[in-house]
Design a protein around this motif. Structure first.
Motif, PDB file in Angstrom:
ATOM      1  N   VAL B 173       0.878  -1.228   0.046  1.00 49.13           N
ATOM      2  CA  VAL B 173       0.030   0.049  -0.082  1.00 49.13           C
ATOM      3  C   VAL B 173       0.677   1.164  -0.025  1.00 49.13           C
ATOM      4  O   VAL B 173       0.684   2.306  -0.547  1.00 49.13           O
ATOM      5  CB  VAL B 173      -0.948   0.042   1.437  1.00 49.13           C
ATOM      6  N   GLU B 176       1.787   1.424  -3.744  1.00 46.32           N
ATOM      7  CA  GLU B 176       1.007   1.614  -4.703  1.00 46.32           C
ATOM      8  C   GLU B 176      -0.471   2.286  -4.435  1.00 46.32           C
ATOM      9  O   GLU B 176      -1.148   2.413  -5.249  1.00 46.32           O
ATOM     10  CB  GLU B 176       0.579  -0.181  -5.085  1.00 46.32           C
ATOM     11  N   GLY B 177      -0.466   2.388  -3.056  1.00 45.86           N
ATOM     12  CA  GLY B 177      -1.749   3.196  -2.707  1.00 45.86           C
ATOM     13  C   GLY B 177      -2.771   2.266  -2.461  1.00 45.86           C
ATOM     14  O   GLY B 177      -2.819   1.076  -2.787  1.00 45.86           O
ATOM     15  N   LEU B 178      -4.235   2.961  -2.375  1.00 46.87           N
ATOM     16  CA  LEU B 178      -5.316   2.166  -2.229  1.00 46.87           C
ATOM     17  C   LEU B 178      -6.317   1.972  -3.341  1.00 46.87           C
ATOM     18  O   LEU B 178      -6.920   1.059  -3.565  1.00 46.87           O
ATOM     19  CB  LEU B 178      -6.182   2.645  -0.996  1.00 46.87           C
ATOM     20  N   ALA B 179      -5.857   2.794  -4.315  1.00 48.43           N
ATOM     21  CA  ALA B 179      -6.848   2.905  -5.545  1.00 48.43           C
ATOM     22  C   ALA B 179      -6.277   1.815  -6.420  1.00 48.43           C
ATOM     23  O   ALA B 179      -5.013   1.610  -6.575  1.00 48.43           O
ATOM     24  CB  ALA B 179      -6.888   4.156  -6.240  1.00 48.43           C
ATOM     25  N   GLY B 180      -7.292   1.310  -7.169  1.00 49.78           N
ATOM     26  CA  GLY B 180      -6.445   0.177  -8.242  1.00 49.78           C
ATOM     27  C   GLY B 180      -7.518  -1.254  -8.049  1.00 49.78           C
ATOM     28  O   GLY B 180      -8.389  -1.147  -7.111  1.00 49.78           O
ATOM     29  N   VAL B 183      -8.578  -4.148  -5.246  1.00 48.68           N
ATOM     30  CA  VAL B 183      -8.067  -3.935  -3.895  1.00 48.68           C
ATOM     31  C   VAL B 183      -9.360  -3.905  -2.840  1.00 48.68           C
ATOM     32  O   VAL B 183     -10.447  -3.252  -2.985  1.00 48.68           O
ATOM     33  CB  VAL B 183      -7.521  -2.404  -3.540  1.00 48.68           C
ATOM     34  N   PRO B 184      -9.481  -4.717  -1.828  1.00 49.50           N
ATOM     35  CA  PRO B 184     -10.553  -4.725  -0.949  1.00 49.50           C
ATOM     36  C   PRO B 184     -10.677  -3.800  -0.181  1.00 49.50           C
ATOM     37  O   PRO B 184      -9.661  -3.023   0.143  1.00 49.50           O
ATOM     38  CB  PRO B 184     -10.031  -6.308   0.170  1.00 49.50           C
ATOM     39  N   VAL B 185     -11.961  -3.202   0.135  1.00 48.70           N
ATOM     40  CA  VAL B 185     -12.293  -2.164   0.815  1.00 48.70           C
ATOM     41  C   VAL B 185     -11.848  -2.225   2.091  1.00 48.70           C
ATOM     42  O   VAL B 185     -12.085  -3.552   2.883  1.00 48.70           O
ATOM     43  CB  VAL B 185     -13.973  -1.947   0.800  1.00 48.70           C
ATOM     44  N   PRO B 186     -11.194  -1.283   2.977  1.00 49.91           N
ATOM     45  CA  PRO B 186     -10.599  -1.566   4.212  1.00 49.91           C
ATOM     46  C   PRO B 186     -11.500  -1.067   5.237  1.00 49.91           C
ATOM     47  O   PRO B 186     -12.530  -0.206   4.741  1.00 49.91           O
ATOM     48  CB  PRO B 186      -9.474  -0.353   4.127  1.00 49.91           C
ATOM     49  N   GLY B 206      -7.595   7.909   3.496  1.00 44.16           N
ATOM     50  CA  GLY B 206      -7.973   7.618   2.345  1.00 44.16           C
ATOM     51  C   GLY B 206      -8.910   6.274   2.305  1.00 44.16           C
ATOM     52  O   GLY B 206      -9.597   5.470   1.246  1.00 44.16           O
ATOM     53  N   ILE B 207      -9.474   5.952   3.612  1.00 46.45           N
ATOM     54  CA  ILE B 207      -9.986   4.589   3.890  1.00 46.45           C
ATOM     55  C   ILE B 207     -11.798   5.078   3.949  1.00 46.45           C
ATOM     56  O   ILE B 207     -12.376   4.199   3.479  1.00 46.45           O
ATOM     57  CB  ILE B 207      -9.744   4.306   5.373  1.00 46.45           C
TER      58      ILE B 207
END
Lengths: 493, 493
Positions: B173, B176-180, B183-186, B206-207
């Motif tokens: 993360v 690469e970050g959370l977008a993409g 990626v499961p929702v946190p 960004g959650i």
């Protein structure tokens, strides 16, 4: 040894009279320190294990006498600090605390006000509004922008980029986050000279380090606007989402300033947030010599300037300004109504403008320092730092063994020692030897305790980096520094 | 009027002698303030427009005399602060600054050390390691965990949840970050009583706010562990990614403590990070009365405690501890090697443990306060606060018109005025009338300036919330508060 008055009761604080007595003891010791400060080594060699064993005691069970605590601080702690508030400290960005700022911290701590909401501290919040407008005026940014004092420039950039991120998307990022199907990958653009705070912010915000696009800089270490536009166009074509451009005014390495006009035009063309990191450079707009170069900062959607770096205010004091009214509150305010962050009557709840809740009364030290010196006095002190830097550059330029490979108007001087019979950078080996020679000079100089400098690595190698912004530094100190540099260089060559 | 010595030069700071003189002037005025503090209104009614016009001047051009700045501060600023450091301030969590902490801030500002790297401040970093171990010891958390001093509990929770987020995913993360795609929702779990800092952190990271799962609390306002496990199981079945559970020890509303043992078992079962927000409660582990309830905090993967709330240390001073060694550095450290954040020899670069770079020397005030009172003295002062709270509860319990609807061992007292002939909560109208009566009492009491309290809204309505943690508060102050409450209640009924 212990006075009866200081014997601690099981409850309560020192009596106010005892506070005054101990305070006078502290003031006298600080006066002595600063009167003799040129005899204090800026840094000294030390053994980390010995230092830890000197300080690493068990939690004390019993109350101790203040005189002993103060003596321990001077004897066991202060000698192995690096003396940032020393006229010969020129490392990093040489932050400095002026005496009015020091006394303001005493008052702030004694009152211990929490400026989270207007109603928890009306006059602290009001004074914060006032000094934020003063700072905006000084930097040339709109005084009616949203603004807030925060605890450092890295946090200011984090908070601004959070608001930029949320403003960049069609969906509600604040509510839904970044993960989920179909969310375009966010992108942040900044130069290859930009500060690590951009990387740290990008990690924290869930954007990801790989989405920081490092735009190459030109021969003067300024972001190349043409390459910025290419990078944005390429990302848009690939379905990525440009979130923000971070432009720097006063880079860490050589105090370069990105071309804000062209960058701003590109940002407007593509509707991308422009964050201006003027943490170092911004308040030099007060200086006659530097003002012309700083006229463009108002183009930033957000701006960070750093009184703790250049306005003689103790750590920490950083201001974040944002002309997109309501954007910070839209991200960080928790009450459901998306109204403005400014209440009727012009009041403000500063907790709405950042991820922080509790926050101290930072405005007081700004008020005291600015009033104590006045705008004219601040200007003359910044001009003086610029003059000192120019005098050091002139000494180097006039000496056959030294050069100043990076021109700059800021009081940040990059020097390089290159004696006629020393290593030449014509070959990789020669370059490495010249770098090693200059690195030895830095190590020797800092080790000797007479001055403290940093280094940068620029395109053609290692340079000695001298930051001049301490209010105590005089032209005699520059002479001493120059003599020390030459003595050490002679020894190292 | 202005002494010649204070006439500002165009360059330089005050002479050290002048600093001492002005410092003595400040100390004398602070002594006077605290000697008469019970005559100072805790708050007073004011007109926001008048306050702004009183303070909102143009940037001063000329230097001003310190005596005038100090007089202006006392005359124009202090009266419309809320006096947080007043023995009758019982609002929010009543933070307080003891005199040793106040003097430490003077010294810290005068030295102005930046504790970002070990090498920029060896003994400041060493002392930070020492006091962090002391704080871990006090709270019952492993002293060999990673730890760092930060600027408030909201930031500590943000930093911990950032590390938890990055540890929760299979992909990188941080990079690469959370977008993409894919990626499961946190998801973050916390009780319906948890602090707003969890929401603010979730926005920043960004959650997304909607991914904060608010677990209902039981009759004692403690998170229901059974419902937590259900929520996690449901999210796992739906392909969402549990990132962290935030448990609270000492909730803002009524100082409830979530059941850490059962919550920790659930976290271990599902490999979910447990962050313990013991910002208010944690350091009451020093108190004999409260220690047994706090033995479990060591189960947290991370822990925040707040010396600025309960250890008589001025704003700001918060400590974040993390027993997952290396996790904070894995998120926030920028150097490429993923080694430990502790160097050989036990040194530490504190900039590696948070998004901040520059950071002040916060350890000194902790060292001075802890040494000045000793562990025994800190314990007796916290016990004293608990005693004062119990005495206030006893007064209310013995009075027919008052009750204490929420039992608590902490020095946070929830009171409700309900005279025999007053409104009864049997109907919605009666409930609303009782709430309104108690709200009027708070407003009247705070408006009169004799004391300052907050309120909470609990399951059965509005309560008057009295926080007792100021080192200056005595049993006489409790008597005065009780008399004032009754006088105001009589007036409002």
């Amino acid at each position: 040894m212990a006075e009866p008055a200081t014997t601690p009761a099981a409850t309560g604080d020192w009596a106010p009279k005892v506070f005054e007595e101990h305070g006078r003891e502290l003031l006298a010791s600080l006066r002595g320190h600063f009167e003799q400060v040129r005899d204090v080594p800026v840094a000294r060699p030390y053994d980390p294990a010995e230092l830890m064993s000197r300080l690493d005691t068990a939690v004390p069970q019993q109350a101790d006498d203040f005189s002993r605590i103060l003596a321990d601080t001077w004897d066991k702690v202060v000698p192995d600090l690096v003396q940032w508030n020393h006229p010969a400290f020129h490392g990093y960005f040489s932050t400095c605390a002026s005496f009015p700022g020091v006394l303001a911290e005493t008052m702030t701590a004694a009152l211990n006000v929490n400026a989270m909401l207007w109603k928890t501290s009306p006059s602290a919040s009001a004074l914060e509004l006032v000094v934020l407008r003063w700072l905006a005026d000084m930097a040339g940014y709109p005084a009616d922008a949203d603004a807030v004092l925060v605890g450092g420039a890295s946090l200011a950039t984090l908070y601004a980029l959070g608001a930029a991120r949320d403003a960049a998307y069609d969906h509600d990022v604040r509510e839904e986050g970044l993960a989920g199907p179909g969310v375009p990958v966010p992108r942040i653009y900044t130069s290859d000279q930009a500060h690590s705070s951009v990387d740290k912010a990008t990690i924290t915000l869930g954007i990801g380090l790989r989405n920081v696009v490092r735009i190459p800089s030109d021969g003067d270490y300024r972001m190349r606007a043409d390459l910025l536009e290419e990078a944005i166009a390429e990302d848009l074509a690939a379905g990525r989402r440009p979130v923000a451009v971070v432009a720097t005014v006063g880079t860490t390495s050589v105090a370069a300033a990105d071309p804000l006009g062209p960058i701003s035009a590109i940002c407007r063309r593509h509707d991308v947030w422009l964050h201006v990191d003027a943490a170092y450079g911004g308040l030099f707009a007060l200086s006659d010599a530097l003002r012309p170069a700083l006229e463009d900062v108002s183009v930033g959607d957000s701006l960070v300037v750093n009184p703790q770096k250049t306005l003689f205010v103790p750590l920490d004091a950083t201001s974040l300004h944002c002309r997109r009214r309501g954007a910070l509150a839209n991200t960080y305010r928790l009450v459901p109504e998306y109204l403005t962050s400014t209440h009727p009557g012009g009041t403000a709840d500063f907790m709405d403008l950042s991820p922080q809740l509790g926050r101290g009364f930072r405005a007081l030290k700004l008020w005291w320092v600015i009033r104590s010196f006045g705008l004219d006095g601040l200007r003359s002190r910044l001009d003086h730092a610029v003059d000192l830097a120019n005098s050091l550059r002139a000494l180097a330029a006039a000496h056959p063994d030294w050069d100043c490979p990076v021109p700059s108007d800021y009081p940040l001087v990059c020097l390089r020692y290159q004696p006629a019979d020393g290593p030449r950078p014509d070959t990789p080996e020669g370059q490495a030897a010249r770098d090693a020679l200059n690195a030895r000079i830095v190590e020797e100089l800092n080790g000797a305790g007479e001055a403290f400098v940093s280094h940068s690595v620029i395109r053609d190698g290692y340079v000695i980096r001298v930051s001049l912004a301490n209010i105590h530094t005089t032209s005699d100190d520059i002479t001493r520094l120059w003599n020390a540099l030459n003595r050490v260089a002679e020894k190292c060559r």
